[in-house]
Design a protein around this motif. Structure first.
Motif, PDB file in Angstrom:
ATOM      1  N   GLN A   1       2.600  -1.410   3.948  1.00 38.33           N
ATOM      2  CA  GLN A   1       2.315   0.062   3.625  1.00 38.33           C
ATOM      3  C   GLN A   1       3.804   0.922   3.587  1.00 38.33           C
ATOM      4  OE1 GLN A   1      -0.802   2.308   3.274  1.00 38.33           O
ATOM      5  NE2 GLN A   1      -0.331   3.864   4.798  1.00 38.33           N
TER       6      GLN A   1
ATOM      7  N   CYS B   1      -3.145   6.129  -5.805  1.00 42.64           N
ATOM      8  CA  CYS B   1      -3.706   5.756  -4.374  1.00 42.64           C
ATOM      9  C   CYS B   1      -5.068   6.319  -4.266  1.00 42.64           C
ATOM     10  CB  CYS B   1      -2.578   6.458  -3.399  1.00 42.64           C
ATOM     11  SG  CYS B   1      -2.793   8.160  -3.041  1.00 42.64           S
TER      12      CYS B   1
ATOM     13  N   PHE C   1       2.412   0.960  -6.736  1.00 43.62           N
ATOM     14  CA  PHE C   1       1.208   1.604  -6.730  1.00 43.62           C
ATOM     15  C   PHE C   1       1.484   2.703  -8.089  1.00 43.62           C
ATOM     16  CE2 PHE C   1      -0.874   0.262  -3.652  1.00 43.62           C
ATOM     17  CZ  PHE C   1      -1.677   1.410  -3.004  1.00 43.62           C
TER      18      PHE C   1
ATOM     19  N   HIS D   1      -0.811   4.941   0.287  1.00 40.61           N
ATOM     20  CA  HIS D   1      -2.001   5.997   0.232  1.00 40.61           C
ATOM     21  C   HIS D   1      -1.272   7.210   0.995  1.00 40.61           C
ATOM     22  CE1 HIS D   1      -4.684   2.950  -1.256  1.00 40.61           C
ATOM     23  NE2 HIS D   1      -4.277   2.136  -0.258  1.00 40.61           N
TER      24      HIS D   1
ATOM     25  N   ASP E   1       0.875  -1.364  -0.103  1.00 47.64           N
ATOM     26  CA  ASP E   1       0.349  -0.071   0.050  1.00 47.64           C
ATOM     27  C   ASP E   1       0.941   1.142   0.001  1.00 47.64           C
ATOM     28  OD1 ASP E   1      -2.478  -0.954  -0.211  1.00 47.64           O
ATOM     29  OD2 ASP E   1      -3.228  -0.368   1.779  1.00 47.64           O
TER      30      ASP E   1
ATOM     31  N   SER F   1      -6.086   2.621  -7.261  1.00 46.83           N
ATOM     32  CA  SER F   1      -7.435   2.916  -6.685  1.00 46.83           C
ATOM     33  C   SER F   1      -8.692   3.007  -7.430  1.00 46.83           C
ATOM     34  CB  SER F   1      -7.276   3.844  -5.559  1.00 46.83           C
ATOM     35  OG  SER F   1      -8.526   4.006  -4.684  1.00 46.83           O
TER      36      SER F   1
ATOM     37  N   TYR G   1      -0.894  -1.684  -8.773  1.00 52.82           N
ATOM     38  CA  TYR G   1      -2.329  -1.136  -8.204  1.00 52.82           C
ATOM     39  C   TYR G   1      -2.650   0.334  -8.552  1.00 52.82           C
ATOM     40  CZ  TYR G   1      -5.045   0.295  -4.294  1.00 52.82           C
ATOM     41  OH  TYR G   1      -5.986   0.558  -3.416  1.00 52.82           O
TER      42      TYR G   1
END
Length: 655
Positions: free
Chosen positions: A303, A46, A43, A11, A9, A88, A86
């Motif tokens: 993360q 995010c 990522f 974010h 992750d 979102s 990834y």
């Protein structure tokens, strides 16, 4: 699909500066090696809405000065680590503040995704809005410009949306937005359109790219939704609200769908987004072993710090588990689960949508009971073939429509047996049994709770009038044989009629059959699996054990003295001509509020195992230790003893 994955992750708020400023290729690679990682999801975009690379269709994070996505992909690929990317999908907080008219709306504005803009948190987009085209352009850009090994899209699924776009769509179709069925139908069409557009966009550029649309739960009974993915990632962080019961239930279902799948846990003490939170290494060792025992690859959530530095403590923790996984992979490739019993999922059968079934936890209770009792089982939907199984469980509220009736009758004619509980077996009108279970339905029993007195001795509790808290069905014998009776209390607890601190005691009078055996199997007149999920009564479990042992008789594949908290599975690698017996033991305890923690691993000794298989065993050994085990075979029953079980042990049976 790789075995040792990390879901990284990232974010990161726009209020934080110097994003990725301390990222170093060598440090990134060293942490992946320390963690024995062979795939890491990195990522592109995010939840805050920022891109982590230069973008013509989005805004790069204002604190980032270089292409972090490309740097991570290059560093990982240099050491043969794959990099799914990834994005979102459902959340984009930056865009939500510019276009709130594109957001999802429920009927009451009461969900966590619908709050106003004065609380910290994200807002969910509706895919029946212009937002979808923006998302598609972001996906197209990253697939075109980067060497992606897959695409992971987050926070998506079928939604009952009441935004103005969805309301107008329904009105244009001549449908009533006040009709929940019409709203659900539109939600499903919206999601199907979203997945189709996304998949077409990606595969037009890079055919065969793995794609997963994550909604946090794989809906049992919805193979069409599962098939919108190329593979499945079973998000199941035990400490993050899922609990240790969730993953086995989900895995036992998806293993029959023909898609590759992994189990996704996390390194966090609680759940996603927890900086500075770590679980004990033994917990990750157990969770990854549980994935292997259920036919899944492994993924651990992490993360990344805004600085871009990979946390050494985290990858030491992950490495403790993945070093073991690496040594076990050969015995987990193309391994099919062996099962005597099929549990028809209540969720898959659709019964949980009925008004009186929305709070039932029958699937979870049944899986917990079967795991504790060491039965070999699958969780199935109504599309699954029934032929391979010896017993099918109809838990608590499985209504019998005509198509299911025909399948069950064919199963019974082929020698199969049923265990039906509660209202399972009743027709769609709910006023009579649709299949012959040796009983006649009368009505719901007006007394709750009431009591079950078996005509047999339970393994540990022997014989008594055992209180059952769930709804019971009043029945009469109709060709079956009574295995236990119901006893009613003197009265239900009420303001004018109550006795002692809880429920009223039994009258000790026979009030009709409670468990009945017939040629079809055994019927048990309470919602025993929902009751077990909520109350955990030993009498429930031992009553079901008696019934299943009676139905399986000498056809039971596995027997072991592994304690209740242990887990036993049996897989078969047909191409390698071998079975693999998985034995696991750890004991989660509650710490704080609703957090299950595994810390201490207590080794067990002298675990006896008996397995009934048609093939003649030629060799039995411990894996990955490669230590031979003494074994005996008599009339297709293979027996051996595992001298020590330290969290997870595989026993390989070659034939």
């Amino acid at each position: 699909m790789r075995f040792r994955q990390v879901h990284l992750d990232f974010h990161t708020s726009e209020a934080i500066e110097l994003i990725g400023a301390q990222f170093e290729k060598k440090q990134f690679q060293e942490m992946l090696k320390l963690g024995h990682v062979d795939s890491i999801t990195v990522f592109s975009k995010c939840h805050h809405g920022w891109a982590y690379h230069p973008s013509a269709v989005n805004d790069m994070h204002p604190g980032l000065t270089f292409d972090l996505l490309q740097a991570m992909i290059e560093a990982a690929h240099d050491i043969n680590v794959k990099t799914p990317v990834y994005l979102s999908a459902g959340l984009d907080e930056k865009l939500a503040r510019k276009h709130p008219e594109w957001l999802f709306r429920d009927q009451t504005d009461g969900t966590s995704w619908v709050n106003g803009f004065m609380k910290p948190g994200y807002h969910l987009f509706c895919m029946n809005s212009p937002y979808l085209e923006i998302l598609l352009s972001q996906i197209k850009e990253v697939v075109t410009n980067y060497d992606v090994d897959g695409i992971f899209l987050d926070i998506v699924g079928v939604k009952n949306c009441y935004c103005h776009n969805c309301i107008n769509s329904l009105l244009e179709q001549g449908k009533d937005p006040r009709d929940p069925n019409a709203v659900l139908e539109l939600g499903e069409l919206t999601y199907a359109n979203y997945t189709a557009r996304v998949n077409e966009t990606i595969h037009a550029i890079k055919p065969g790219t793995p794609i997963f649309h994550n909604g946090g739960h794989i809906r049992r009974g919805r193979r069409d939704l599962a098939a919108m993915n190329t593979h499945l990632e079973l998000e199941s962080l035990p400490t993050g609200g899922w609990g240790y019961d969730h993953f086995p239930l989900s895995a036992r279902y998806v293993q029959n769908l023909g898609l590759p799948y992994l189990g996704m846990t996390g390194k966090f003490h609680t759940s996603w987004g927890e900086f500075g939170g770590y679980k004990h290494p033994n917990a990750l060792r157990y969770e990854t072993a549980l994935s292997l025992a259920n036919g899944a690859r492994c993924s651990v959530g992490d993360q990344l710090h805004p600085s871009g530095v990979m946390d050494e403590a985290t990858y030491t923790l992950i490495g403790a588990a993945y070093q073991e996984v690496q040594t076990k992979e050969a015995w987990c490739v193309q391994a099919d689960n062996v099962a005597d019993i099929a549990l028809i999922s209540l969720e898959a059968a659709g019964a949980h949508y009925a008004a009186d079934s929305t709070k039932l936890q029958s699937d979870a209770g049944a899986v917990r009971m079967l795991l504790e009792s060491k039965y070999l089982f699958d969780v199935i939907d109504l599309d699954q073939h029934f032929d391979p199984y010896k017993v099918i469980i109809l838990p608590d509220r499985i209504v019998i429509h005509e198509a299911l009736k025909k399948k069950l009758q064919a199963f019974l004619l082929n020698g199969g047996k049923l265990l039906a509980t509660g209202k399972s077996g009743l027709n769609e009108a709910g006023d009579a049994f649709a299949i012959d279970l040796g009983v006649k339905w009368v009505c719901e029993n007006p007394y709750k709770p009431d009591y079950f007195r078996p005509h047999f001795a339970l393994a540990n509790l022997r014989n008594a009038a055992f209180v059952f808290y769930s709804l019971g069905q009043k029945i009469e014998l109709d060709g079956g044989v009574e295995l236990g009776q119901r006893e009613n209390p003197y009265f239900n607890r009420d303001v004018f009629t109550f006795c002692s601190h809880q429920h009223t005691p039994s009258r000790h009078h026979h009030a009709g059959p409670g468990m009945v055996e017939s040629a079809s199997g055994i019927y048990f007149a309470w919602d025993v699996f929902d009751d077990y999920a909520k109350m955990g009564s030993l009498a429930l479990k031992e009553s079901v054990q008696y019934a299943l042992d009676r139905l399986l008789m000498e056809h039971k594949t596995l027997q072991t003295n592994l304690p209740a908290q242990g887990i036993a599975t049996l897989t078969k690698q047909i191409s390698e001509k071998r079975y693999v017996q998985h034995l696991l033991y750890a004991s989660p305890v509650k710490r704080g509020k609703d957090i299950e923690v595994i810390e201490d691993i207590v080794p067990l000794y002298q675990i006896n195992v008996a397995i009934r298989i048609p093939e003649a065993a030629t060799d039995v050994y411990l894996a990955p230790q490669m230590e031979p085990l003494a074994f005996e075979t008599r009339e297709q029953l293979l027996t051996f003893t595992v001298p020590k079980l330290d969290l997870h042990q595989m026993v390989v049976i070659e034939y």
